[in-house]
Design a protein around this motif. Structure first.
Motif, short mmCIF file in Angstrom:
data_model
loop_
_atom_site.label_atom_id
_atom_site.label_comp_id
_atom_site.label_asym_id
_atom_site.label_seq_id
_atom_site.Cartn_x
_atom_site.Cartn_y
_atom_site.Cartn_z
N ILE A 23 0.83 -1.20 0.00
CA ILE A 23 0.00 0.00 0.00
C ILE A 23 0.87 1.26 0.00
O ILE A 23 2.00 1.26 0.48
CB ILE A 23 -0.95 0.04 1.22
CG1 ILE A 23 -0.15 0.08 2.54
CG2 ILE A 23 -1.90 -1.15 1.20
CD1 ILE A 23 -1.02 0.27 3.77
N VAL A 24 0.32 2.31 -0.57
CA VAL A 24 0.87 3.65 -0.44
C VAL A 24 -0.10 4.40 0.46
O VAL A 24 -1.27 4.58 0.11
CB VAL A 24 1.02 4.35 -1.81
CG1 VAL A 24 1.59 5.76 -1.61
CG2 VAL A 24 1.89 3.53 -2.75
N ALA A 25 0.38 4.79 1.63
CA ALA A 25 -0.52 5.34 2.64
C ALA A 25 0.02 6.64 3.22
O ALA A 25 1.23 6.90 3.20
CB ALA A 25 -0.73 4.32 3.76
N ASN A 26 -0.90 7.44 3.74
CA ASN A 26 -0.53 8.62 4.51
C ASN A 26 -0.63 8.27 5.99
O ASN A 26 -1.70 7.94 6.49
CB ASN A 26 -1.47 9.78 4.20
CG ASN A 26 -1.25 10.34 2.80
OD1 ASN A 26 -0.11 10.34 2.31
ND2 ASN A 26 -2.30 10.81 2.16
N HIS A 27 0.50 8.30 6.68
CA HIS A 27 0.55 8.01 8.11
C HIS A 27 0.80 9.30 8.88
O HIS A 27 1.91 9.84 8.88
CB HIS A 27 1.65 6.99 8.42
CG HIS A 27 1.32 5.60 8.01
ND1 HIS A 27 2.18 4.53 8.16
CD2 HIS A 27 0.18 5.08 7.47
CE1 HIS A 27 1.60 3.42 7.71
NE2 HIS A 27 0.40 3.73 7.29
N LYS A 28 -0.23 9.80 9.52
CA LYS A 28 -0.08 11.00 10.35
C LYS A 28 0.42 10.67 11.75
O LYS A 28 0.94 11.53 12.46
CB LYS A 28 -1.41 11.74 10.42
CG LYS A 28 -1.90 12.27 9.08
CD LYS A 28 -3.22 13.01 9.22
CE LYS A 28 -3.71 13.53 7.87
NZ LYS A 28 -5.01 14.25 8.00
N ASN A 29 0.19 9.38 12.15
CA ASN A 29 0.67 8.91 13.46
C ASN A 29 0.15 9.76 14.62
O ASN A 29 0.89 10.08 15.55
CB ASN A 29 2.20 8.84 13.48
CG ASN A 29 2.75 7.88 12.45
OD1 ASN A 29 2.24 6.78 12.28
ND2 ASN A 29 3.80 8.28 11.75
N LYS A 30 -1.12 10.12 14.54
CA LYS A 30 -1.74 10.92 15.59
C LYS A 30 -2.85 10.15 16.32
O LYS A 30 -3.66 10.74 17.02
CB LYS A 30 -2.29 12.21 15.00
CG LYS A 30 -1.23 13.16 14.47
CD LYS A 30 -1.84 14.44 13.95
CE LYS A 30 -0.77 15.41 13.46
NZ LYS A 30 -1.36 16.67 12.91
#
Length: 239
Positions: free
Chosen positions: A60-67
């Motif tokens: 996957i290509v994902a956006n990880h904000k880690n919040k």
């Protein structure tokens, strides 16, 4: 932060009329949850619901904000195409059970390369081989190595195994114990591998008893563990 990573689907839940919430174990960051907006609305969409069947192995290509919030997926492809996992009725029942067990057991939101590699290998092995009715038992016992409570194999000639302490013992305690024939069956799986599973013969009742014991073992060592709802289906399959 945009990241490309392998991921194994643990669960997917319909959200509203057109969206999915997918929980996956990623190679890069451990367990992550994603909101896939509108994925159920269009048959022409690049990201399709079929990618998110239980235990699918994806890139996957994902956006990880880690919040601590739901993340998003920008692109997805199948990393390891399965041939039998979701088309064979018996294997699919095991998949549903193992996905639920993994979802209840893996809680870490950090990278665990060893655990990811084990799951990748074991699931590919299951897909490529004739299924042993004992596969899920060895799968779960091996899983405990990466969760931190694999049985201490010292003193295996002792007549008891203490489930809370995770070790063999000579004398009974007030803790839950394995003993007798169930203990002998338990020991047959220690230190073995998938290639020799067909040599382990268990009756239906013995297999059920051993699996019940292993689930109890998980319950004692995994915080917040819930007994899998799919257990009844699994027991019905292996007659």
């Amino acid at each position: 932060m945009q990241i490309t990573t392998k991921a194994i689907v643990l669960s997917s839940l319909k959200y509203g009329d057109t969206s999915l919430i997918v929980r996956a174990f990623t190679q890069s960051d451990g367990v992550k949850s994603y909101l896939l907006k509108g994925v159920l609305a269009s048959k022409k969409a690049k990201i399709r619901p079929a990618y998110f069947l239980p235990l699918m192995q994806l890139e996957i290509v994902a956006n990880h904000k880690n919040k601590g919030t739901l993340e998003s997926i920008r692109d997805v492809r199948v990393a390891i195409p399965y041939q039998t996992m979701h088309t064979d009725v018996v294997k699919n029942s095991v998949v549903l059970f193992l996905a639920e067990m993994l979802g209840n057991s893996i809680q870490e939101q950090e990278q665990d390369e060893g655990l990811f590699n084990y799951l990748e290998y074991a699931l590919h092995w299951m897909d490529a081989h004739k299924l042993s009715p004992n596969f899920h038992i060895l799968f779960l016992l091996n899983l405990t190595k990466f969760l931190g409570f694999y049985p201490d194999t010292s003193y295996q000639n002792s007549p008891f195994f203490d489930l809370l302490e995770g070790r063999f013992c000579k004398n009974p305690s007030l803790n839950p114990l394995i003993q007798g024939e169930n203990l002998e069956n338990f020991k047959r799986f220690l230190g073995t591998n998938f290639e020799v599973l067909q040599m382990i013969q268990l009756t239906k009742s013995d297999r059920r008893e051993l699996l019940k014991t292993i689930i109890q073992y998980f319950h004692l060592h995994v915080h917040g563990f819930r007994e899998p709802k799919s257990l009844a289906v699994l027991n019905a399959v292996f007659t």
